[in-house]
Design a protein around this motif. Structure first.
Motif, PDB file in Angstrom:
ATOM      1  N   VAL A 222     -92.141 -37.396  29.461  1.00  0.00           N
ATOM      2  CA  VAL A 222     -92.833 -36.624  30.487  1.00  0.00           C
ATOM      3  C   VAL A 222     -92.935 -37.426  31.785  1.00  0.00           C
ATOM      4  CG1 VAL A 222     -95.010 -35.550  31.128  1.00  0.00           C
ATOM      5  CG2 VAL A 222     -94.099 -35.205  28.839  1.00  0.00           C
ATOM      6  N   LYS A 223     -93.231 -38.719  31.675  1.00  0.00           N
ATOM      7  CA  LYS A 223     -93.292 -39.542  32.885  1.00  0.00           C
ATOM      8  C   LYS A 223     -91.940 -39.571  33.584  1.00  0.00           C
ATOM      9  CE  LYS A 223     -95.639 -43.251  33.412  1.00  0.00           C
ATOM     10  NZ  LYS A 223     -96.220 -44.607  33.320  1.00  0.00           N
ATOM     11  N   ALA A 224     -90.866 -39.649  32.792  1.00  0.00           N
ATOM     12  CA  ALA A 224     -89.527 -39.619  33.383  1.00  0.00           C
ATOM     13  C   ALA A 224     -89.280 -38.285  34.076  1.00  0.00           C
ATOM     14  CB  ALA A 224     -88.472 -39.860  32.308  1.00  0.00           C
ATOM     15  N   LYS A 251    -100.583 -30.885  31.869  1.00  0.00           N
ATOM     16  CA  LYS A 251    -102.032 -31.033  31.927  1.00  0.00           C
ATOM     17  C   LYS A 251    -102.400 -32.110  32.941  1.00  0.00           C
ATOM     18  CE  LYS A 251    -103.042 -29.528  27.199  1.00  0.00           C
ATOM     19  NZ  LYS A 251    -103.670 -29.891  25.910  1.00  0.00           N
ATOM     20  N   ARG A 252    -103.225 -31.727  33.892  1.00  0.00           N
ATOM     21  CA  ARG A 252    -103.563 -32.626  34.996  1.00  0.00           C
ATOM     22  C   ARG A 252    -104.186 -33.932  34.506  1.00  0.00           C
ATOM     23  NH1 ARG A 252    -107.728 -31.095  39.957  1.00  0.00           N
ATOM     24  NH2 ARG A 252    -107.748 -33.154  40.950  1.00  0.00           N
ATOM     25  N   ARG A 257    -103.843 -39.744  33.761  1.00  0.00           N
ATOM     26  CA  ARG A 257    -104.132 -40.917  32.914  1.00  0.00           C
ATOM     27  C   ARG A 257    -102.867 -41.734  32.658  1.00  0.00           C
ATOM     28  NH1 ARG A 257    -105.881 -38.353  29.005  1.00  0.00           N
ATOM     29  NH2 ARG A 257    -104.196 -38.541  27.486  1.00  0.00           N
ATOM     30  N   TRP A 258    -101.761 -41.052  32.407  1.00  0.00           N
ATOM     31  CA  TRP A 258    -100.515 -41.753  32.110  1.00  0.00           C
ATOM     32  C   TRP A 258     -99.993 -42.527  33.320  1.00  0.00           C
ATOM     33  CZ3 TRP A 258     -97.455 -37.516  28.941  1.00  0.00           C
ATOM     34  CH2 TRP A 258     -98.006 -37.439  27.659  1.00  0.00           C
ATOM     35  N   GLY A 263    -101.339 -47.005  39.505  1.00  0.00           N
ATOM     36  CA  GLY A 263    -102.386 -46.768  40.482  1.00  0.00           C
ATOM     37  C   GLY A 263    -102.706 -45.296  40.660  1.00  0.00           C
ATOM     38  N   GLY A 264    -102.115 -44.463  39.806  1.00  0.00           N
ATOM     39  CA  GLY A 264    -102.306 -43.017  39.908  1.00  0.00           C
ATOM     40  C   GLY A 264    -101.043 -42.344  40.410  1.00  0.00           C
ATOM     41  N   LEU A 265    -100.935 -41.055  40.173  1.00  0.00           N
ATOM     42  CA  LEU A 265     -99.731 -40.329  40.575  1.00  0.00           C
ATOM     43  C   LEU A 265     -99.600 -40.263  42.089  1.00  0.00           C
ATOM     44  CD1 LEU A 265     -97.248 -38.760  39.876  1.00  0.00           C
ATOM     45  CD2 LEU A 265     -98.651 -36.724  39.483  1.00  0.00           C
TER      46      LEU A 265
END
Length: 350
Positions: A222-224, A251-252, A257-258, A263-265
């Motif tokens: 998902v991060k990718a 999900k926001r 969190r991930w 430092g956050g999205l």
């Protein structure tokens, strides 16, 4: 060339279009014959065969994208006993279906042709009557599979349907892998392939053993996916964390969190924009700094300059001047000029 700028260790492309019609299916059989046998008939040979395959290998993993007309593939007992292939092949059917799979061990039957993902143990026999399809295949060493799945022999012939947990991310991840892998440098290629292998093993592993691994694989995939979205929309002024979450249906709270390690999205987006700005300052010396800033979503030149200085401890103008000085030095130095040309040529050929 340094290892961190190497292209994937191996990258090849093959198409039957380069052969006369009556040679096309035989050429395909020769191309894939190191893994599996193609069983042609005279009529099929006479009418020709359309097939193409791109192969990429890095970090001990092999990925292929193949487009073919209908065909029959077989890995016989005789073949298994005479060659040394013992890895696993995971077939992800991006277009088309799995076809009819037979020749497996007793008490294991195929659920019939369907859109999904099939696992094959190359240490065991099988036969596939496959319709026309686009199939993305990951070859994973047996040791890696065995380390994640206890009874890996039982994996042979299992099918994960497209509506199964993790399957949606597998299809999206492998489709993105096929698009992006040819242009990636070696470390990024390895990361992309490794994430795919982890996600595959998590999807096939039995519960509850796979719970932790599936979460890790899902997070990686998902991060990718989010990072790919950021790269694609980097120059859009309205690119925000909320827009990404909504566009991808995620999900926001989970995504935020991930991305905490970055430092956050929002911080990740800003970091990527600033890195892109630094690159454009060097590549486009005649482009106004303000135009670069606005083109990357910054609302004012002053905001951009402050953020740029915090990121690089230098102003945009200073960074551009340093890049121009370095470029002049390279042009004046024949050794550096030759190395730069060689580096560009190696990247383009990869």
């Amino acid at each position: 060339m340094p290892a961190d700028t190497d292209p994937p260790a191996l990258s090849t492309r093959f198409s039957t279009q380069a052969f006369a019609r009556e040679r096309q299916l035989l050429a395909w059989r020769d191309r894939v014959g190191h893994v599996v046998d193609v069983l042609p008939d005279k009529e099929q040979i006479a009418r020709g065969f359309a097939g193409s395959i791109d192969l990429h290998a890095a970090g001990g993993l092999v990925f292929t994208e193949a487009r073919t007309e209908a065909l029959v593939l077989e890995r016989s007992i005789a073949r298994v006993s005479t060659d040394t292939r013992r890895d696993f092949a995971f077939h992800v059917y991006a277009e088309g279906e799995t076809g009819t799979v037979s020749g497996l061990r007793a008490k294991r039957s195929s659920p019939g042709s369907m859109r999904g993902i099939v696992a094959f143990d190359l240490n065991q026999r099988f036969r596939i009557e496959r319709p026309a399809c686009r199939v993305l295949t990951m070859f994973v060493p047996r040791a890696i599979v065995a380390s994640q799945i206890g009874d890996c022999d039982a994996l042979h012939g299992r099918v994960v349907p497209e509506d199964a947990p993790l399957a949606r991310f597998l299809f999206e991840h492998f489709d993105a892998t096929a698009r992006e892998l040819p242009a990636l440098e070696r470390p990024d290629a390895i990361d992309l392939l490794d994430a795919g292998a982890q996600l595959l093993l998590a999807a096939f592993a039995d519960k509850p053993h796979a719970l932790h691994d599936s979460r890790a694989a899902l997070q990686s995939a998902v991060k990718a996916q989010v990072k790919r979205y950021v790269e694609t929309h980097l120059h859009e002024a309205d690119l925000t964390p909320m827009k990404i979450v909504d566009a991808l249906g995620l999900k926001r709270a989970t995504i935020y969190r991930w991305f905490e390690p970055e430092g956050g999205l929002g911080a990740y987006i800003r970091h990527r924009r600033l890195r892109e700005a630094a690159d454009e300052l060097a590549r486009f010396p005649n482009l106004q700094i303000a135009d670069i800033a606005f083109g990357l979503g910054f609302k004012s030149a002053s905001d951009f300059t402050r953020a740029f200085r915090r990121e690089f401890d230098a102003s945009p103008l200073e960074t551009r001047l340093r890049a121009l000085e370095l470029l002049r030095a390279m042009n004046d130095d024949p050794v550096m000029r030759t190395r730069a040309a060689h580096s560009r040529g190696a990247r383009e050929s990869g």
